[in-house]
Structure formats: C-alpha cells, structure tokens
Design a protein around this motif. Structure first.
Motif: not given
Length: 126
Positions: A80-100
């Motif tokens: 999960y990514l809990q995002m609080n107090s969001l700002k306009p500069e947080d606007t983006a496509v967010y990607y989840c990633a996993a490492s072996l």
C-alpha cells in the motif's frame, strides 16, 4: 509469471488523501523488496518509497516524507501507499515495483526492480 495489479488512483483535491494498493501474484511475495515510483508529464520516473519484507525498513523521497506511508500485508500479498496531504505536484502515474532481491541495496533506483505494475493515475487538483 509475476503480476502486479494496482488500484486506488484517481482525482483528489489538494490536501486530500488516497490509498494505492498493489496486489502481487505468481511468486513468493514475502521475499520481495517492494517500491513505488511515479512519473509526471514531462518528467523522469522518480522514486517514491520502498519497503522490506517485514516493514522494518522504509525509505522515502524527501518530497513525500511525513505525508506518504508505504506498508505491506504479506498475508494478502499486497503493498500500500497511503498518501495524505496531497499536493498538485504529486500528480503523476504511480507504479508499483517488486524486486527479487531480499536486501534494500539500491532500493531507490528503478534498475533494482524486476516486475512492474501497469501504473495508476493520481491527479491532485489545486
């Protein structure tokens, strides 16, 4: 195969909150280092947050410290990514990633990660 399925993105007013979820399947999830990255229009992909298996080690980009929280529920194979107090500069496509990898070395770099989600749009209005 490994699949990462993301959800929770959307449009939110500045100061609001969103909770992104990333559900993993196909591999032993508990061995993965997990991360979140984002890419805004015209910008390079940026590290946001990462977490080890137990949750005892987390790292964040400075711009989100104190506002975002990464967590994981290994029983649900979900990060999960809990995002609080969001700002306009947080606007983006967010990607989840996993490492072996099981260590946190280079966890802030995209090259560490072996699997990526499709991305979910987060738009923060001013």
């Amino acid at each position: 195969q490994v699949q990462l399925v993301e959800s929770g993105g959307g449009l939110v007013q500045a100061g609001g909150s969103l909770r992104l979820s990333c559900a993993a399947s196909g591999r032993t999830f508990s061995w993965y280092v997990m991360g979140w990255f984002r890419q805004a229009p015209g910008k390079e992909r940026e590290f946001v947050a990462t977490i080890n298996w137990s949750g005892s080690i987390t790292y964040y980009v400075d711009s989100v410290k104190g506002r975002f929280t990464i967590s994981r529920d290994n029983a649900k194979n979900t990060v999960y990514l809990q995002m609080n107090s969001l700002k306009p500069e947080d606007t983006a496509v967010y990607y989840c990633a996993a490492s072996l990898r099981t260590n946190m070395s280079s966890a802030m770099t995209s090259a560490k990660y072996d699997f990526w989600g499709q991305g979910t749009q987060v738009t923060v209005s001013s």
